[in-house]
Design an enzyme around this catalytic site. Sequence first.
Site, PDB file in Angstrom:
ATOM      1  N   PRO A   2      43.148  35.287  42.860  1.00 28.77           N
ATOM      2  CG  PRO A   2      43.579  33.155  42.033  1.00 28.77           C
ATOM      3  CD  PRO A   2      42.532  33.970  42.705  1.00 28.77           C
ATOM      4  CD  GLU A   3      45.369  40.660  40.785  1.00 30.56           C
ATOM      5  OE1 GLU A   3      45.464  41.095  39.630  1.00 30.56           O
ATOM      6  OE2 GLU A   3      44.560  41.103  41.611  1.00 30.56           O
ATOM      7  CE  LYS A  51      42.669  36.561  36.970  1.00 29.54           C
ATOM      8  NZ  LYS A  51      41.549  37.100  37.740  1.00 29.54           N
ATOM      9  CG  ASN A 165      39.153  43.686  42.435  1.00 28.33           C
ATOM     10  OD1 ASN A 165      38.760  44.412  41.524  1.00 28.33           O
ATOM     11  ND2 ASN A 165      38.814  43.878  43.693  1.00 28.33           N
ATOM     12  NE  ARG A 250      36.352  39.848  41.012  1.00 30.55           N
ATOM     13  CZ  ARG A 250      35.649  38.717  41.119  1.00 30.55           C
ATOM     14  NH1 ARG A 250      34.874  38.517  42.156  1.00 30.55           N
ATOM     15  NH2 ARG A 250      35.740  37.797  40.191  1.00 30.55           N
TER      16      ARG A 250
END
Length: 280
Positions: A2-3, A51, A165, A250
């Site tokens: 999650p961003e 986050k 990412n 990633r």
Amino acid sequence: MPEGDTVWQAARRLHDALAGKVLTRSDFRVPRYATVDLAGRTVLEVAPRGKHLLTRVEGGLTVHSHLRMDGSWKVFAPGQRWSGGPAHQIRVVLATADRTAVGYRLPVLELLRTADEQRAVGHLGPDLLGPDWDPARALDNLRADPARPLGEALLDQRNLAGVGNVYKCELCFLLGVTPWLPVGELPADRAARLPALAHKLLEANRDRPVRRTTGLRGHDLFVYGRAPRPCLRCRTSVRVADQGDGSRERPTYWCPTCQPGPAPRPGGPSASRIRRRPGG
Ligand SMILES: [Zn+2]
């Protein structure tokens, strides 16, 4: 992953459901807190920090959670079927008279004294969606390790909090450099633009169900998830390679034409090895 905007939305959903209401039931399904009972306490607020999610409860307690890769919080009405995953993935249940919040697969779940929250989130850099957002400090943090690849520096929540990412890839595209460019080699004009650009992207997506960075009809993202389709600007095939320190690699997307700079060779050594220049 999650961003920051996803976490912000989760915090708002939880806040709307719980804040100002008295907990009628709490059920921590992790051994460490199996005997904790928050029933009778009012939920004061749910705040995002980078986050991380901080659910502050009357009596000076905070339920700290982090979604990491696939954790989530779901809110249900009484009688509604819980739909966030199988029961064994439930880590915590917080219920009021008219809403039940269920935390699924939360890799981080701890109960803290609110006064000790800094222990959990004090390491974070300026929060892109927080009241403490400080672009100058974020840029200073990013540049503190000039040999570090830009993509890795952007993901490091100690530099600035909230970039995951997807935004990492999109920001590098918008800046016209590869994620493997050492931060110290980022041209001054683009370095100066970076914090404001990151802030703009997260703010713009804070309230949107679908993340969008392009402003183009029919296309939400420039490069993320688009390999090997053509770049929206120049039609070159978008590429993907892993970037990270080996433990947390990633998939990283970029356009080799729009984004000049160091990059893994196709079929070459793992991208993770192109982390630092010799002696860097
Ligand atoms: Zn391109």
